[in-house]
Motif scaffolding. Structure first.
Motif: not given
Length: 62
Positions: A39-62
């Motif tokens: 899912m993260e890879r697919i999002k990166a394809i459509f949102d390479p600059n991470n401007v769509l809901n940054p930090g609001k979709i996927f779990p926080d990094g560890e």
């Protein structure tokens, strides 16, 4: 926990407006690591600059 019970009962963590800031850190209850990475890879394809809901979709990094 309520999220685990929800998934056991075939429910979903997301609501009408998608994954929220609380739910995002419990995504691994409903999805495997492989699914989340995909899912993260697919999002990166459509949102390479991470401007769509940054930090609001996927779990926080560890």
């Amino acid at each position: 926990m309520i999220f685990e019970l929800t998934v056991q009962l075939k429910g979903t963590l997301s609501g009408e407006h998608g994954i929220g800031l609380v739910q995002k850190n419990y995504m691994d209850i409903a999805f495997s690591k492989v699914h989340l990475e995909l899912m993260e890879r697919i999002k990166a394809i459509f949102d390479p600059n991470n401007v769509l809901n940054p930090g609001k979709i996927f779990p926080d990094g560890e």
